[in-house]
Write an enzyme that holds these catalytic residues in place. Structure first.
Site, PDB file in Angstrom:
ATOM      1  N   THR A 265      -8.363 -10.999   5.288  1.00 52.84           N
ATOM      2  CA  THR A 265      -8.005 -10.904   3.881  1.00 52.84           C
ATOM      3  C   THR A 265      -8.821  -9.798   3.212  1.00 52.84           C
ATOM      4  OG1 THR A 265      -7.667 -12.205   1.878  1.00 52.84           O
ATOM      5  CG2 THR A 265      -9.591 -12.789   3.161  1.00 52.84           C
ATOM      6  N   LYS A 269      -8.170  -5.569   5.174  1.00 52.22           N
ATOM      7  CA  LYS A 269      -6.886  -5.435   5.860  1.00 52.22           C
ATOM      8  C   LYS A 269      -6.635  -4.021   6.417  1.00 52.22           C
ATOM      9  CE  LYS A 269      -4.444  -9.208   3.569  1.00 52.22           C
ATOM     10  NZ  LYS A 269      -3.242  -9.647   2.877  1.00 52.22           N
ATOM     11  N   GLU A 281       4.276  -2.331  16.009  1.00 53.63           N
ATOM     12  CA  GLU A 281       4.970  -1.249  15.309  1.00 53.63           C
ATOM     13  C   GLU A 281       5.019  -1.473  13.785  1.00 53.63           C
ATOM     14  OE1 GLU A 281       5.786   1.447  16.444  1.00 53.63           O
ATOM     15  OE2 GLU A 281       7.366   2.289  15.189  1.00 53.63           O
ATOM     16  N   ASN A 290      -3.257  -8.323   8.879  1.00 49.95           N
ATOM     17  CA  ASN A 290      -3.758  -9.584   8.302  1.00 49.95           C
ATOM     18  C   ASN A 290      -3.966 -10.656   9.370  1.00 49.95           C
ATOM     19  OD1 ASN A 290      -1.097 -10.423   8.789  1.00 49.95           O
ATOM     20  ND2 ASN A 290      -1.147 -11.826   7.050  1.00 49.95           N
ATOM     21  N   ALA A 326       1.538  -1.048  -5.881  1.00 45.82           N
ATOM     22  CA  ALA A 326       1.612  -0.144  -4.721  1.00 45.82           C
ATOM     23  C   ALA A 326       0.367  -0.291  -3.859  1.00 45.82           C
ATOM     24  CB  ALA A 326       1.772   1.301  -5.205  1.00 45.82           C
ATOM     25  N   GLY A 327      -0.249  -1.485  -3.870  1.00 39.99           N
ATOM     26  CA  GLY A 327      -1.446  -1.738  -3.068  1.00 39.99           C
ATOM     27  C   GLY A 327      -1.071  -2.270  -1.689  1.00 39.99           C
ATOM     28  N   ASN A 348       4.385   1.424 -10.469  1.00 38.13           N
ATOM     29  CA  ASN A 348       2.961   1.113 -10.364  1.00 38.13           C
ATOM     30  C   ASN A 348       2.192   1.719 -11.519  1.00 38.13           C
ATOM     31  OD1 ASN A 348       0.743  -0.057  -8.926  1.00 38.13           O
ATOM     32  ND2 ASN A 348       0.102   2.022  -8.370  1.00 38.13           N
ATOM     33  N   THR A 350      -0.610   3.244 -11.468  1.00 37.19           N
ATOM     34  CA  THR A 350      -0.965   4.615 -11.084  1.00 37.19           C
ATOM     35  C   THR A 350       0.241   5.208 -10.356  1.00 37.19           C
ATOM     36  OG1 THR A 350      -3.218   3.796 -10.760  1.00 37.19           O
ATOM     37  CG2 THR A 350      -2.721   5.993  -9.889  1.00 37.19           C
TER      38      THR A 350
END
Ligand code: NAP
Length: 462
Positions: A265, A269, A281, A290, A326-327, A348, A350
């Site tokens: 976590t 990650k 893949e 994860n 967009a993380g 997002n 940013t």
């Protein structure tokens, strides 16, 4: 002793090693292929030839389900591990030993024996193909992994008995593990259980550890869930918290303690990708791991987050979707939505990050305030907005409408401000808990080859 179950491809020595172990432990030796032949009165190649592989697998499943729970050594057919129902039966109160051998050795050992047709390929290519196809299943089955390529069956039995008697981690690794956990923030009952598992000599040398790697990690619901599942499935494992600021230290420790698997976590990650030996893949494309599965001396990284996001959305295949954020989790979400042929726009805070993720995953991107112009069928929130103690929603009330499906990946609280607002507007809603359930289900399959019903996981989380 507990039941010893031998898994592995044909030619890895299951029958001969199994007979030796059974004689040494003075218990019955049961070979599932022989049981099938006895029960049907036909040879395995005949069953394959006359009724096909599917029928054979049905008979095999029945035979495995009927195996006695008593102490015994059980040798399984090479493909038995692929069926999750078989794995649930074989794992219960048992030590599963995976026997391996290199391609040349397997080819040489089985070249002259009659074989059921698994593919139309020549022998060597068929072995390579089947080993590759079943690789994850074999690894999931393994409590112990023994390479029989350069050993006699008698020597392999000696090695197995030694590992069963002493466990795999050395006394110094156990000591180092104990120091790690004693130096952390674990509550007294959790620490006491680890002191039992890691004692020298241990109370049960075959109890294996798994855990959640994070910093912080103590908020994770993983230990409660996985330990409940181990009790339900009769699996001799213990799941705990690996909390440390350095993922490198956690990975070194987990390798020396012969840990079976890790859930990974925040904030590891991405970083853990460079510390595993291989990734699949989907994980490479998403750029985040994860789940780590350790088996036969190597660590494989997977991403089950995207599967946890995909599953609740299958009925929305081909929809128009907006992804907020967009993380790391948004990357898994983008991969899942594209896999479901959705037309995805990423918004997002940013914008440069939205642009970068969109380019990487084949989505569109746009400025955050363009949401109203898109009129999507689905919105997925992959930002932390609404996560306790934050009470903000990423969208305003007038931005949601009854034919919109709202999937909030935030799961603390289960009903977030966004979900509450969407419910009030008559939208279909999916809570972040659904993602957690489905990704945990996939993790359990990667760790043990067992398919846990989603309802069972939901029960233990409630
Ligand atoms: P992350 O990598 O830190 O990304 C966070 C994203 O949210 C970034 O795009 C960030 O935008 C955006 N963001 C952060 N604060 C914001 C704000 N105040 N306003 C607007 N956007 C904001 O985090 P992550 O690992 O992707 O996790 C995101 C969330 O997913 C977590 O908070 C958690 O609630 C949820 N999650 C759910 C599960 C589950 O099983 N359901 C599992 C893991 C995570 P910038 O690029 O501008 O910084």
């Amino acid at each position: 002793m507990k039941r010893i179950v031998l898994t592995g491809f044909r030619g890895t020595g299951k029958t001969e090693i199994g007979r030796i172990l059974a004689a040494q432990h003075r218990v019955a030796f049961l070979d599932t292929d022989s049981l099938i032949e006895q029960q049907t009165g036909r040879s395995i190649p005949d069953i394959f030839h006359e009724d096909g592989e599917e029928r054979f697998r049905t008979i095999e499943r029945d035979v495995i389900a009927g195996l006695p729970p008593a102490d015994a050594v059980i040798s399984t057919g090479g493909g038995a591990v692929v069926d999750p129902v078989n794995m649930a039966h074989l794992r219960r109160d048992s030590t599963v030993v995976l026997l391996t051998a290199d391609l040349d050795t397997i080819e040489q050992r089985i070249a002259r024996s009659p074989r059921p047709p698994l593919t139309n390929l020549p022998l060597r290519e068929e072995i390579a193909e089947m080993l590759d196809r079943r690789r994850q299943n074999y690894r999931a089955s393994a409590d112990l992994c023994i390479d029989t390529s350069g050993t006699t069956p008698a020597t392999a039995a000696v090695i197995i008995n030694d590992r069963i008697g002493k466990g795999v981690p050395t006394p110094s690794a156990r000591k180092e593990g104990l120091a790690f956990f004693r130096g952390g923030r674990l509550a007294a009952p959790a620490l006491r259980r680890l002191e039992e598992v890691l004692a020298s000599p241990p109370s049960d040398p075959l109890t294996r550890l798994l855990g959640v790697a994070g910093y912080p990690a103590l908020h994770s619901r993983g230990p409660r869930l996985f330990n409940a599942l181990f009790a339900e499935y009769g699996i001799n494992c213990h799941y705990t918290f690996f909390e440390d600021p350095a993922i490198g230290r956690i990975m070194d420790l987990t390798r020396s303690l012969d840990v079976k698997g890790l859930s990974v976590t925040i904030p590891f990650k991405q970083d853990v990708m460079t510390l595993v030996d291989e990734v699949d893949e989907a994980t490479r494309k998403i750029g985040a791991v994860n789940t780590v599965v350790f088996a036969c001396g190597s660590a494989t990284g997977y991403n089950t987050d995207w599967l946890g996001i995909r599953k609740p959305l299958v009925s929305l295949k081909g929809s128009k979707a907006v992804l907020l954020g967009a993380g790391g989790v948004a990357s898994a979400a983008a991969f899942a939505l594209v896999d479901l042929d959705m037309d995805v726009t990423i918004l997002n805070r940013t914008p440069e990050k939205a642009k970068e993720l969109a380019a990487r995953t084949g989505c569109r991107w746009a400025a955050w305030d363009t949401f109203d112009q898109i009129h999507p069928d689905l919105v997925v929130n992959a930002t932390p907005l609404g996560m306790e103690p934050d009470t903000r929603s990423p969208l305003r009330g007038e931005q949601v409408y009854p034919d919109l499906t709202v999937f909030d990946l935030v799961y603390t609280p289960p009903v977030t401000p966004l979900i509450e607002m969407a419910l009030g507007r008559g939208c279909r809603t999916i809570q972040g808990t659904e993602m957690f359930i489905e990704q945990a289900k996939e993790q359990f399959w990667l760790f043990f080859g067992i398919d846990v019903p989603s309802e069972t996981i939901r029960k233990y989380l409630s």
